[in-house]
Structures are given as C-alpha cells and as structure tokens.
Design a protein around this motif. Sequence first.
Motif, PDB file in Angstrom:
ATOM      1  N   ASP A 525       0.835  -1.210   0.000  1.00  0.00           N
ATOM      2  CA  ASP A 525       0.000   0.000   0.000  1.00  0.00           C
ATOM      3  C   ASP A 525       0.868   1.258   0.000  1.00  0.00           C
ATOM      4  O   ASP A 525       0.591   2.214  -0.730  1.00  0.00           O
ATOM      5  CB  ASP A 525      -0.923   0.014   1.224  1.00  0.00           C
ATOM      6  CG  ASP A 525      -2.053  -0.997   1.104  1.00  0.00           C
ATOM      7  OD1 ASP A 525      -2.310  -1.467  -0.020  1.00  0.00           O
ATOM      8  OD2 ASP A 525      -2.672  -1.309   2.141  1.00  0.00           O
ATOM      9  N   VAL A 526       1.907   1.248   0.830  1.00  0.00           N
ATOM     10  CA  VAL A 526       2.779   2.422   0.903  1.00  0.00           C
ATOM     11  C   VAL A 526       3.600   2.572  -0.366  1.00  0.00           C
ATOM     12  O   VAL A 526       3.713   3.673  -0.942  1.00  0.00           O
ATOM     13  CB  VAL A 526       3.702   2.329   2.139  1.00  0.00           C
ATOM     14  CG1 VAL A 526       4.751   3.446   2.122  1.00  0.00           C
ATOM     15  CG2 VAL A 526       2.884   2.389   3.419  1.00  0.00           C
ATOM     16  N   LEU A 527       4.193   1.468  -0.843  1.00  0.00           N
ATOM     17  CA  LEU A 527       5.106   1.545  -1.979  1.00  0.00           C
ATOM     18  C   LEU A 527       4.396   1.824  -3.291  1.00  0.00           C
ATOM     19  O   LEU A 527       4.962   2.438  -4.202  1.00  0.00           O
ATOM     20  CB  LEU A 527       5.902   0.240  -2.083  1.00  0.00           C
ATOM     21  CG  LEU A 527       6.926   0.023  -0.957  1.00  0.00           C
ATOM     22  CD1 LEU A 527       7.358  -1.433  -0.890  1.00  0.00           C
ATOM     23  CD2 LEU A 527       8.141   0.922  -1.184  1.00  0.00           C
ATOM     24  N   GLU A 528       3.144   1.393  -3.410  1.00  0.00           N
ATOM     25  CA  GLU A 528       2.413   1.572  -4.664  1.00  0.00           C
ATOM     26  C   GLU A 528       1.474   2.769  -4.647  1.00  0.00           C
ATOM     27  O   GLU A 528       0.792   3.037  -5.642  1.00  0.00           O
ATOM     28  CB  GLU A 528       1.618   0.305  -4.978  1.00  0.00           C
ATOM     29  CG  GLU A 528       2.503  -0.912  -5.244  1.00  0.00           C
ATOM     30  CD  GLU A 528       1.692  -2.164  -5.531  1.00  0.00           C
ATOM     31  OE1 GLU A 528       0.428  -2.092  -5.407  1.00  0.00           O
ATOM     32  OE2 GLU A 528       2.294  -3.202  -5.877  1.00  0.00           O
ATOM     33  N   ALA A 529       1.440   3.503  -3.550  1.00  0.00           N
ATOM     34  CA  ALA A 529       0.525   4.644  -3.434  1.00  0.00           C
ATOM     35  C   ALA A 529       0.906   5.739  -4.424  1.00  0.00           C
ATOM     36  O   ALA A 529       2.077   6.125  -4.519  1.00  0.00           O
ATOM     37  CB  ALA A 529       0.544   5.196  -2.010  1.00  0.00           C
ATOM     38  N   GLU A 533       0.902  11.019   0.737  1.00  0.00           N
ATOM     39  CA  GLU A 533       0.338  11.862   1.791  1.00  0.00           C
ATOM     40  C   GLU A 533      -1.127  11.511   2.038  1.00  0.00           C
ATOM     41  O   GLU A 533      -1.592  11.507   3.173  1.00  0.00           O
ATOM     42  CB  GLU A 533       0.465  13.341   1.408  1.00  0.00           C
ATOM     43  CG  GLU A 533       1.899  13.852   1.344  1.00  0.00           C
ATOM     44  CD  GLU A 533       2.593  13.761   2.690  1.00  0.00           C
ATOM     45  OE1 GLU A 533       1.911  13.929   3.729  1.00  0.00           O
ATOM     46  OE2 GLU A 533       3.810  13.528   2.715  1.00  0.00           O
ATOM     47  N   SER A 534      -1.827  11.203   0.965  1.00  0.00           N
ATOM     48  CA  SER A 534      -3.224  10.807   1.107  1.00  0.00           C
ATOM     49  C   SER A 534      -3.340   9.474   1.839  1.00  0.00           C
ATOM     50  O   SER A 534      -4.228   9.280   2.675  1.00  0.00           O
ATOM     51  CB  SER A 534      -3.874  10.706  -0.280  1.00  0.00           C
ATOM     52  OG  SER A 534      -5.200  10.246  -0.182  1.00  0.00           O
ATOM     53  N   ASP A 542      -0.752   7.054  12.815  1.00  0.00           N
ATOM     54  CA  ASP A 542       0.104   8.087  12.241  1.00  0.00           C
ATOM     55  C   ASP A 542       1.430   7.441  11.840  1.00  0.00           C
ATOM     56  O   ASP A 542       2.237   7.071  12.693  1.00  0.00           O
ATOM     57  CB  ASP A 542       0.351   9.202  13.263  1.00  0.00           C
ATOM     58  CG  ASP A 542       1.168  10.347  12.692  1.00  0.00           C
ATOM     59  OD1 ASP A 542       1.571  10.269  11.514  1.00  0.00           O
ATOM     60  OD2 ASP A 542       1.403  11.324  13.428  1.00  0.00           O
ATOM     61  N   ILE A 543       1.655   7.288  10.543  1.00  0.00           N
ATOM     62  CA  ILE A 543       2.888   6.673  10.053  1.00  0.00           C
ATOM     63  C   ILE A 543       3.697   7.653   9.208  1.00  0.00           C
ATOM     64  O   ILE A 543       4.606   7.254   8.489  1.00  0.00           O
ATOM     65  CB  ILE A 543       2.591   5.401   9.230  1.00  0.00           C
ATOM     66  CG1 ILE A 543       1.657   5.720   8.059  1.00  0.00           C
ATOM     67  CG2 ILE A 543       2.030   4.295  10.118  1.00  0.00           C
ATOM     68  CD1 ILE A 543       1.516   4.600   7.045  1.00  0.00           C
TER      69      ILE A 543
END
Length: 806
Positions: A525-529, A533-534, A542-543
């Motif tokens: 999820d993080v790498l492909e976002a 920021e969204s 809070d990451i």
Amino acid sequence: MSPLYLAVSLLSAATLIFEISLIRVFSVAQWYHFAFMTVSLALLGFGVSGTVLAILPRLLRLDPIRLLTTLSLSFSVSVVGSYLISNHVPFDSYQIAYDRRQIIYLAIYYLSLAVPFFFTGLAVAVVLAAEPEQAGKAYFANLIGSGLGCPTALVVLSLVGGEGAIIFASLFGAFAALSLAYRRSWVRFALGMVLAALLAGCLLRVPSIFEIRMSPYKALSNTLRFPGARIAVRDWNAFSRVDVVESESIRSAPGLSYVFPGEPPAQKGVFTDGENLSPLTRASEGTDLSFLDFLLASLPYKLISQPHVLILEPGAGLDVMLAVHNDASDIVAVDSNPLVIEVVRDRYREFAGNLYSSAGLTVVAEDGRSYLRRSGERFDAIQISLADSFRPVGSGAYSLSENYLYTTEAFVDYLSHLERGGVLALHRWLQTPPSESVRVLTLALSALERTGVENPDQHVVALRSLYSVLLLVKRERFSSGEIEIIKDFSRDLRFDLIYYPGIRPDEANRYSILEEPHYYKAYLDVLEAQNRESLYARYPFDITPPSDNRPFFFHFFRWEQTPQIVQALGRTWQPFGGSGYFVLLALLILTLLASLILILLPLAFLKGKGEIREGKRLFLYFSLLGIAYLFVEIPLLQRFIQFLGHPIYAFATVLFTLLTFSGLGSLLSARLSLRKMMAGLIAAIACYPILLPYLFRWLLAGTLAFRLASSIAMLAPLGFLMGFPFPAGIRLTGKIAPGMVPWAWGVNGCASVLSSILSVMIAISYGFSWVLVIGGTAYAVALGAIWALVTGRRAPNTQRSGVGAK
C-alpha cells in the motif's frame, strides 16, 4: 549580595536540583509521561504561592529574614517528605482505568511533589512583593540560582545517583536557611544545623527507604522475578541508571529463527532506567556461538563479505558480536551511554570474551548522529540496533519521547555515509496492526527521495521473524543476485519475506503464518501509493515520517482512534489504559481547572475598582508571559536533545543558559527600554526556527564540550531578552496596584503550568517551529496588552510608570 538575595539564589538552585533529579527518578520509577509532570509540578507550586500571598498579604508584614528562613527549612523538609510519599504511595498506572483509588493515589503523588516548589515560589514572591521597585535584582537572584542549579544537578546525579541527588537538594535548601539564620535567629540556626547534619549522614549512606520503587511492569522488575535473579551491578551517570542482572533464566536473542536447534549461551541482562533489556552474551573461549548464524540481523553479512561496519546503539554488544563472528574487516560501534560500554569492556571482560578488545573494533561513546557528522568514513553496512524493549502500539508509553535516530534527516545522514553498494539495516519490533515497521519504511522512502532516488521501491527489502522486522535500504537498486541471496536466506531460516522488488503474493506469509499477510499488504500500500500523503491521512495510525522538527517516532496516535481507546479503557493491560497522548490531555484538563480556580479566586479578595480595571490588562500580560516563556523554553529543550545527544543534557544546558542570561537581562531591565527589548525578543524568536537547523547541521560534528559551549552561545541572546518582560511588569504593577504583585506572580505561574503541557501537545502534532511561533506571538500580544500603561497614556498617576520605556 544581601542575605535575602543570597538565600533566594541558594533556594532556587536547590529547587532546580530537585526538579532535574525528579526527572531522572521518574524515568527510572515510571515512564516518560512523568517527565512532563515534573515541569508542571514546579510551575503549579509557584502559581499557588502567588495565590496564597495575594489572599494573605499580612505575610508581607512579617520579618522577611525570619519568614524566608522558615520557608527554606520547610522546603528542605518537604523535599524529603514529598519524595518519600510519592515513592511509597501504591500508585499503579496500569490499574487507573478501572480502579478509582488510583486517581486518589495519583492526586497524592502529584500534589505532594508540588509542595517544595510552593515554598520556593512563596519565598521569591515575598521578596518581589516586598520591594517591587527592586524586582530586577530579586528576579536576577532567582534566575541565577536556578541556572547554576542545572549543571550542579548533573554532577550530583553522577556522583550519588537519583536518590542521593534528592537528599542533596534538601541539604542545599538547609544551607539557604543557615545563610539567613546565622547571627539572626539562633533557634532556626540550630534547627537548620540539625537538619543539615541528618541529611549529610543520609547522603553518605542512603537509607533503604529512599531506594526508588520501580513500577512492577518495567522490564527490570519482571526479570528480577526469575529464579535466582539478582542485581550484580548498579551505576548512575547524569542521564541514566544502568543495572546488570544475573540469572540462569535470562535468554534474549531478538530475531532468532525458530529452526535454531539449540539454546543461546548464558547471558546477563543489562537494563537502562529499568527498561530495554540488552543481552550480554557469554563469548569466552569454547562457547558455542552458532546461534548468531540464525539471527535475522545476520542477513547483511550474507550480502557483503568482510564489510566495514558501523553499528549504532549496540547496547551490551549482541550486534557487535554478530559482526565479529561474520569476519567484518573493521567495526565501529557507537553507543551514547558510556556506562553500558564500561560494563562490556571492563566489568564483564572475560565473560564477553574480550569482545570490545577485538581486532579491528573501535568503540565510541557518543551520540550516533554527532559521530556521523564529524566522521568522513564510509561504510559497507550501517546497522541501527534493536536497542529498546517491545511495546504494544496502543500503550503510548513512549509516544511522547523524542528519538533523533529515526528521522528523515538522520536517514539521509546514514545513506550519505554508505559506500557504493552499501546497505543500511534497521531492526525493529513487529506491531499488530502494522505501525512501527511501516513507519520505518516511510522514513526510508522519504530519505531516499530526498537524496534524489526516483524509484525508491527498488531500493528496499524487508523480512520478518515472528516478532521483529529487518528493513534493508540501499542507495542503488538491489541486484538480481542479491535478491536470490535474500530469498535463500529467508527459505533456509524460515523468515517471512515482506517485500522485495518483484515479490509475488504467494511468497509472503509462508512460515510464521498470520491469518492475513498484513505486513506484506501494508508495505505494498505504501510503496504503490500514487499519493503517499493521502495514504498517510487514511491510515489507522500516524505513520508519517518523523523529522528533526517533529521527532516522535513512537507517536502513532490519531484523533480518529479516540472511540476505540475510550471503549478499551479498563479492558486493556496497559499504562493509563493506552495512548500516552491522552495522559497529556487529561493532565491539561486538570491543570486548566486548577489554574482557573487559583487565578480567579484572589480577584474576590482584591479591593478597589481601579485595581480590578487595570488588573484585566495585567492579567492578560502576565498570563501571556507565562505562556510565551514556556512556549519558547519547552521546544528548545526538546530540539537541543538532537544537538547534545541526551534529554538531561539538553534540559540542564537550555535551562542553565535561559535562566542565567534571563537573570542578567532582569538585572538590567530597569535601565533599558521594555518596548525595544521586547521587539528584539519577538524578532529573535522568529529567527530561531529558521537558523537552528542550519546551525545544528554545521556544529553537530563537534565534541560534546564544543556543542555544550555552542549551545550556550546560541541561547544566551534569547535568554537575555527573555529576562526583561517579567520584572518590568512587576515594577509597573507596583506603581499601579501594589497589592496585585503576588497575584501577578500566581497568574504567571498558573499560565505556565498550562503552557508546559500544551506546548508539548502542539509540538507532537505540528512540530517545534510552530510552538516557537506561538511563543513569539504571545510576547507580541502581551506587549500590546500593556502598551498604553507603558507609554503612560493610561497611567493612573500623573507620573509615568518608570519601567524604562522610551
């Protein structure tokens, strides 16, 4: 110096020694929440003292020498009494959500420790109210004494430990009484001598009743329940207490594969402030160290042969042992705590197999960021050790603590010190749901992008054991050969792959099987976002990557979590029921109620409409000064932790400089223009958020002594300017409404109580820079509140106020 001013200085020094000692005692006995309680305790005591003097003005008609002698003796006795009460009251933060008695215990804990600060505040308020026209001299004595108490506390803590430092603070208060009573009151002098003699005896041999009672839930308390467990070594320095526990039951090897067929060698447990067990492993001749090949952290040594390695915060040396075992060519181990280094290198040299005397090993006692700044070395591998204990993400026990090893700027420093092909290895605990492990990833991505990497997803790899995660980061892409080595390592030792460039869904969650591959999905999820920021805004925790301006790595709280936290109160076995941020919020509400009562109550006893009319302006002025001073002081305390390496060094240095130079400014406040000085102060505060990051970057490479001197130089001008507004306001109050001087002291103190908590909450949410901006704005509004009085346009008398306005 007159006897009164000398006594005020000694008493103020004793108070700061007590305050700093309490911070250390709280850190050992409880958790980080209580560090913020120390500041609010002091300010609450000061605020109440002003209220009492406003209600009982007849105290001012007493002989000031005798009164201050009595107050100094009362401070000395109350330091010991309040400490013993708080140390033995059965307060349990884990039960407070469902055992209502704990609220009463917490109130006793809190209010008893405010008593010594009340006596000091009353002594200062008496001197200020007795001669408001000499406010600059009285405030100078108060601040100079307080400033000198800060470095004294560091020395005393190193020599006699936390318990001894409490006794020393009480003894110093007795000295203040003796300085006044000598040849003036033989009865009080005799009482002071008896008290000083008793305290000196306790200092030489600290009675067992003073020993810090540690929370039963801290790691050291739990370990001492093991069969045959005993504390073999205990030592203090200015910023920590280190304990070494010996027990046959101690075994700790984070990231050990479950396929390891044997048992790790015998170990000792090394604890810092009762937490963060660091295993000291037997490595004497003939010891089987094969377990090291089964550790998750051994992966970098499969990728790089005989690397040049930097290890940050290795604790008792497990990661250093791993590097030596894997034939690293050169090893630099940087640990910020010299006491831990001494344990491994000296006290347990033979047990550890002369580990810290290994060929090619350099051990440095220094903060890691500072070492990197002054080092021109490049490394094949940089490893950030897993130096802290596991903490449930919902507990919030450390969510308020700053950690400058885990910020975007720190990660940029790490990457810039890697050789071509080098690896940054970060070992962290797994949390459920994914939080800590995901935040480490967002930090790595943020740092990679800042260094110009276009596709950061090609530069990270992550694996997990049952309880921990290893994140590898490179400035270059991982090669196909490296990925094959990683996959083989994962398969052979049964470590689960979380992510590598090109990972397939069926490759995750194979060995330590979860119901869902949560960590794999979170990383994807993080790498492909498309818009990270969204994603951060939508994530349950809070990451967002911490920065040096907002370095709260362990703060995962979001306001959206409030319903779950409230619903879980009394159902989870966590300190305060979960979420350290809520502790601050509860403390803010309590102090707000107390402060309103303490400020408004004296108004009913003040007579004269003129005093009440001008009192509105003075109320606003002194309230804003209390807010402004702390909104400048608190973020600077937290910001200088990065520069000086330890919270206690930052606390002592920032307070020493601000208080001492504020004292000098106070002494000169009657001679210079208040308007010009406050205008300069507001301008200076506006500059600090801009200048400090650059100054830190340039100066961080210096030695600790150089950085301490640089800190004083950076803060001195600001401290000098901050010393003007309060004594000028006291002189103005003495001209307009002399009876309101004690009340002004109380208003300022009570407002400071609120700001000490509110400033931390704002810093956690928005960063230190915004707190400083608000502090500068408060000073500007304060000046506007009394502008007409300062310029004489609304002076109640025909003469001007005489506060130095031009």
